[in-house]
Design a protein around this motif. Structure first.
Motif, mmCIF file in Angstrom:
data_model
loop_
_atom_site.group_PDB
_atom_site.id
_atom_site.type_symbol
_atom_site.label_atom_id
_atom_site.label_comp_id
_atom_site.label_asym_id
_atom_site.label_seq_id
_atom_site.Cartn_x
_atom_site.Cartn_y
_atom_site.Cartn_z
ATOM 1 N N ALA A 199 0.856 -1.419 -0.071
ATOM 2 C CA ALA A 199 0.016 0.000 0.044
ATOM 3 C C ALA A 199 0.776 1.311 -0.065
ATOM 4 N N SER A 200 2.095 1.195 0.769
ATOM 5 C CA SER A 200 2.842 2.397 0.980
ATOM 6 C C SER A 200 3.643 2.844 -0.494
ATOM 7 N N HIS A 201 3.645 1.651 -1.504
ATOM 8 C CA HIS A 201 4.362 1.994 -2.614
ATOM 9 C C HIS A 201 3.437 2.024 -3.852
ATOM 10 N N ALA A 202 1.992 1.862 -3.662
ATOM 11 C CA ALA A 202 1.149 1.641 -4.959
ATOM 12 C C ALA A 202 0.948 3.130 -5.736
ATOM 13 N N HIS A 203 1.529 4.175 -5.264
ATOM 14 C CA HIS A 203 1.185 5.194 -6.169
ATOM 15 C C HIS A 203 2.798 5.757 -5.986
ATOM 16 N N CYS A 204 3.695 5.025 -5.981
ATOM 17 C CA CYS A 204 5.083 5.653 -6.431
ATOM 18 C C CYS A 204 5.368 6.102 -7.615
ATOM 19 N N PRO A 205 6.217 7.094 -8.194
ATOM 20 C CA PRO A 205 6.191 7.560 -9.484
ATOM 21 C C PRO A 205 6.231 6.561 -10.419
ATOM 22 N N PHE A 206 7.064 5.571 -10.235
ATOM 23 C CA PHE A 206 7.477 4.386 -11.156
ATOM 24 C C PHE A 206 6.065 3.735 -11.578
ATOM 25 N N THR A 362 15.417 -14.698 -2.962
ATOM 26 C CA THR A 362 13.856 -14.189 -3.503
ATOM 27 C C THR A 362 12.440 -14.748 -2.655
ATOM 28 N N LYS A 363 12.689 -16.006 -2.377
ATOM 29 C CA LYS A 363 11.439 -16.503 -1.556
ATOM 30 C C LYS A 363 11.457 -15.743 -0.330
ATOM 31 N N MET A 364 12.739 -15.690 0.470
ATOM 32 C CA MET A 364 12.749 -14.837 1.706
ATOM 33 C C MET A 364 12.122 -13.605 1.555
ATOM 34 N N HIS A 365 12.408 -12.806 0.362
ATOM 35 C CA HIS A 365 12.080 -11.404 0.199
ATOM 36 C C HIS A 365 10.556 -11.264 0.030
ATOM 37 N N ASP A 366 9.864 -12.400 -0.744
ATOM 38 C CA ASP A 366 8.571 -12.380 -1.108
ATOM 39 C C ASP A 366 7.698 -12.649 0.131
ATOM 40 N N ALA A 367 8.481 -13.377 0.890
ATOM 41 C CA ALA A 367 7.590 -13.945 2.166
ATOM 42 C C ALA A 367 7.369 -12.562 3.031
ATOM 43 N N LEU A 372 4.698 -8.042 5.640
ATOM 44 C CA LEU A 372 4.228 -6.583 5.685
ATOM 45 C C LEU A 372 2.834 -6.155 4.975
ATOM 46 N N SER A 373 2.470 -6.919 3.759
ATOM 47 C CA SER A 373 1.002 -6.599 3.455
ATOM 48 C C SER A 373 0.188 -6.904 4.121
ATOM 49 N N ASP A 374 0.357 -8.247 4.966
ATOM 50 C CA ASP A 374 -0.838 -8.476 5.777
ATOM 51 C C ASP A 374 -0.607 -8.024 7.317
ATOM 52 N N GLY A 375 0.209 -7.151 7.479
ATOM 53 C CA GLY A 375 0.355 -6.587 8.695
ATOM 54 C C GLY A 375 0.994 -7.400 9.771
ATOM 55 N N ASP A 376 1.528 -8.464 9.483
ATOM 56 C CA ASP A 376 2.166 -9.330 10.504
ATOM 57 C C ASP A 376 3.782 -8.573 11.133
ATOM 58 N N VAL A 377 4.302 -7.708 9.993
ATOM 59 C CA VAL A 377 5.571 -7.137 10.294
ATOM 60 C C VAL A 377 5.440 -5.473 10.039
#
Length: 690
Positions: A199-206, A362-367, A372-377
């Motif tokens: 959510a915090s990146h959804a509207h970034c310039p890119f 990559t798998k750890m990054h995605d996890a 973060l997306s689910d609010g667990d961290v």
């Protein structure tokens, strides 16, 4: 086949544009191009292979021609039109001048956007966090960057304020002053951390820029971004190739860009150092991720890191303990692309372990991204770790690519492979590199066989009267449906320019040729006019400049000031009636636009033959020789012929221009290849002295 309705649309747009263009007059060569491009894209020449290769001389108006033909076709068939260029200058010309004019006056509704790589955009979240007091937010910077200076911190505050107010859209190129690399690395968008699903990146310039691209009829890109999309499989950054028409302007650069994109390299000692840091980061990241999402991944990553480090140390020790002959640039090239047999088993192991590192991280990054997306961290904890993880993933991408390339044992033609010794105060490091010497197959498979249609154009695509060399380099040779077109410039070359080859006593391969230039150049320089003198090397340019300055000549020398500063001085001197003498090397032979009185006297000191000094060029020559060919005639002469055409193209930029060209290289007369080179030049009035 080209439908009558589309023909009518193109004619109507052409009429509308012509009525609004100042001083417009019909150009037969431009009209010919419009018709040929439209027929090629419509399948008149081949039902499925809809590709045109166009060499269009100066003044032809090729950009308007491909817009007139390709935009209406793409609109009617619901295809995206992607125009790819090699230079920023042409991009700016298209996006700021030609497309706005076309859109305003064509009478059809079109939208257009300039596509840039992700790293040209700021990440809004990273910009916001850039000056947080909590050092844990920025601890990953210790692996890459020096601490920010007070001036750099002030710049970040200015960027933050401007972005918040909406006066800056987050594009590095639109900020009015230079943003240092140290600052930009801290705040740029990163594919691993700046993800739309957060959510915090959804509207970034890119991401906003990519949303605009999805709606655009015409997209302007550079060759590198086009290749980046193909590397990802196509349709990731840009629309799907099958749904796209490509216009490749400045197409003579495309094979080299593709070669650069396919290459990979890595230092050994420096890599071992960041692998050690990655091992520590691995545990830190594992402690942050929810246990159910990353159970065991950190152990697998740790094993892969250990395996890579062990094999990399063995490779480094092998190179340090064995004797290799390095040239004056500290480079040792592996003949025929064959690596020493003593490291081949480590190369295979490193291919596997580097791929594993990339996969597990990559798998750890995605996890963690999911956490973060689910609010667990919390965002405060996850954001800096994702940023650091993204940095390592970028490095691992390149690392894995190198060992994957090096593990290819036999290829035809072979890859160029080399070792560069890097000497520092405290230690020696080695750079190991791999690059394919031919990339035509890559462009053939990834682009030409996938796209809905393509138009490749440039002022210099043929060499010595043939398209064969470019067709081979660009992977077009096997495609029978390609339409090759030469559109002559509308310029009256015989009345506008004289080409002189003086009878000087020494040829460029003579050891006293520089002294000869100092002696004869005063006879051909016109002090009261605008002069451009082109050299094949900085060394010779500087030597001749020193000799002429002793004779009282005032010179503007490439390298003594920036290109823009030199050209400004040149223009000012000419406009004030003082005359100017501009000295430049090969980079001044292309893309330099000095119309009218800004250039009336062009002097070319020698044929711009390239000396095969790079490992890639040497490997190309070696491969041709193994096949019984002559690399000088197969590569060097055709490339030099194209460069000579580019050099001569500096003189006449508009139909009203005129002047003189002098070439101080007698080999155009004395060597067998000279006649073919002369015949490849525009039909200037010739004056050959005997």
């Amino acid at each position: 086949m080209l439908a009558d309705s589309l023909k009518k649309t193109i004619r109507t747009i052409h009429t509308n544009i012509a009525a609004k263009l100042p001083d417009y007059h019909s150009r037969p060569s431009q009209n010919y191009l419009v018709a040929e491009i439209a027929k090629t894209l419509a399948g008149n020449y081949h039902r499925t292979e809809r590709i045109a290769v166009i060499e269009a001389g100066t003044g032809t108006g090729k950009s308007l021609a491909y817009c007139l033909a390709a935009i209406p076709y793409a609109k009617q068939h619901k295809k995206s039109l992607i125009i790819s260029t090699a230079t920023v200058a042409l991009q700016e010309q298209l996006i700021n001048k030609e497309l706005p004019f076309f859109a305003k006056h064509a009478g059809i509704d079109i939208s257009y956007e300039l596509a840039k790589g992700r790293q040209r955009y700021v990440c809004a979240e990273r910009l916001y966090n850039a000056l947080l007091d909590d050092p844990s937010q920025l601890n990953f910077l210790a692996t890459t960057d020096a601490p920010l200076s007070e001036k750099e911190q002030d710049l970040i505050k200015q960027l933050q304020a401007a972005y918040k107010k909406g006066t800056w859209q987050g594009d590095r190129d639109t900020w009015p002053s230079v943003i240092s690399d140290n600052v930009w690395r801290l705040i740029q968008s990163d594919k691993h951390s700046c993800q739309r699903q957060l959510a915090s990146h959804a509207h970034c310039p890119f991401h906003s820029a990519r949303d605009r691209l999805a709606k655009a009829d015409v997209i302007i890109v550079n060759h590198s971004l086009l290749l980046a999309d193909l590397e990802l499989g196509g349709g990731v950054i840009l629309p799907e190739p099958a749904d796209s028409i490509y216009v490749i302007d400045e197409a003579h650069h495309l094979p080299q860009v593709a070669r650069d994109f396919s290459s990979a390299s890595s230092t050994l000692v420096a890599t071992l150092e960041w692998l050690e840091k990655l091992a520590k980061f691995n545990q830190k990241m594992a402690n942050t991720i929810s246990s159910t999402r990353a159970t065991g991944l950190n152990f697998k990553l740790a094993d892969a890191i250990n395996d890579s480090a062990k094999d990399l140390k063995n490779v480094k020790t092998f190179f340090a303990d064995n004797y290799f002959v390095f040239n004056e640039d500290n480079v040792h090239r592996f003949e025929q692309g064959q690596l020493p047999k003593g490291i081949t088993h480590w190369v295979k192991d490193l291919k596997q372990s580097s791929a594993n590192m990339l996969k597990f991280l990559t798998k750890m990054h995605d996890a963690l991204t999911l956490d973060l997306s689910d609010g667990d961290v919390s965002k405060k904890v996850a954001e800096p770790i994702l940023a650091e993880s993204g940095l390592y993933l970028t490095r691992l991408d390149s690392f894995a690519k190198l060992w994957g390339n090096l593990s290819i044992e036999q290829s035809n033609p072979p890859h160029a492979r080399w070792l560069k010794q890097l000497e520092y105060k405290n230690h020696v490091d080695y750079l190991l590199a791999d690059c394919p010497i031919q990339v035509g197959y890559y462009l053939h498979d990834k682009l030409w066989q996938e796209c809905a249609g393509a138009v490749l154009c440039s002022a210099t695509l043929s060499a010595l009267g043939s398209f064969d060399h470019f067709a081979f380099e660009a992977g077009l040779k096997p495609i029978e449906g390609v339409k090759y077109i030469k559109a002559q410039s509308p310029f009256d070359y015989k009345d506008k320019a004289v080409l002189t080859i003086p009878n000087i006593s020494k040829e460029p391969n003579h050891k006293e040729f520089s002294d000869e230039l100092v002696k004869v150049l005063p006879n051909y320089i016109k002090k009261d006019e605008a002069n451009l003198v082109l050299f094949a090397s900085y060394w010779q340019m500087n030597q001749v400049a020193e000799g002429l300055r002793k004779k009282g000549f005032s010179l503007l020398l490439q390298g003594e000031a920036s290109r823009d500063a030199l050209l400004t001085l040149h223009r000012d001197k000419v406009k004030n009636g003082k005359g100017s003498i501009l000295f430049g090397t090969q980079s001044f032979s292309e893309g330099l636009d000095l119309p009218g009185d800004l250039l009336t006297n062009l002097i070319i000191t020698k044929i711009p033959f390239a000396v095969p000094t790079s490992p890639i060029e040497q490997a190309q020559s070696e491969y041709i020789e193994t096949k019984g060919g002559n690399p000088f005639l197969s590569i060097t002469v055709p490339e030099a012929a194209k460069k000579l055409v580019q050099s001569c193209g500096r003189l006449l930029r508009k139909e009203s221009d005129s002047g003189e060209i002098t070439i101080l290289d007698r080999r155009l007369v004395t060597k067998r290849y000279g006649k073919a080179m002369l015949d490849s030049l525009p039909p200037f009035k010739r004056k050959i002295e005997y």
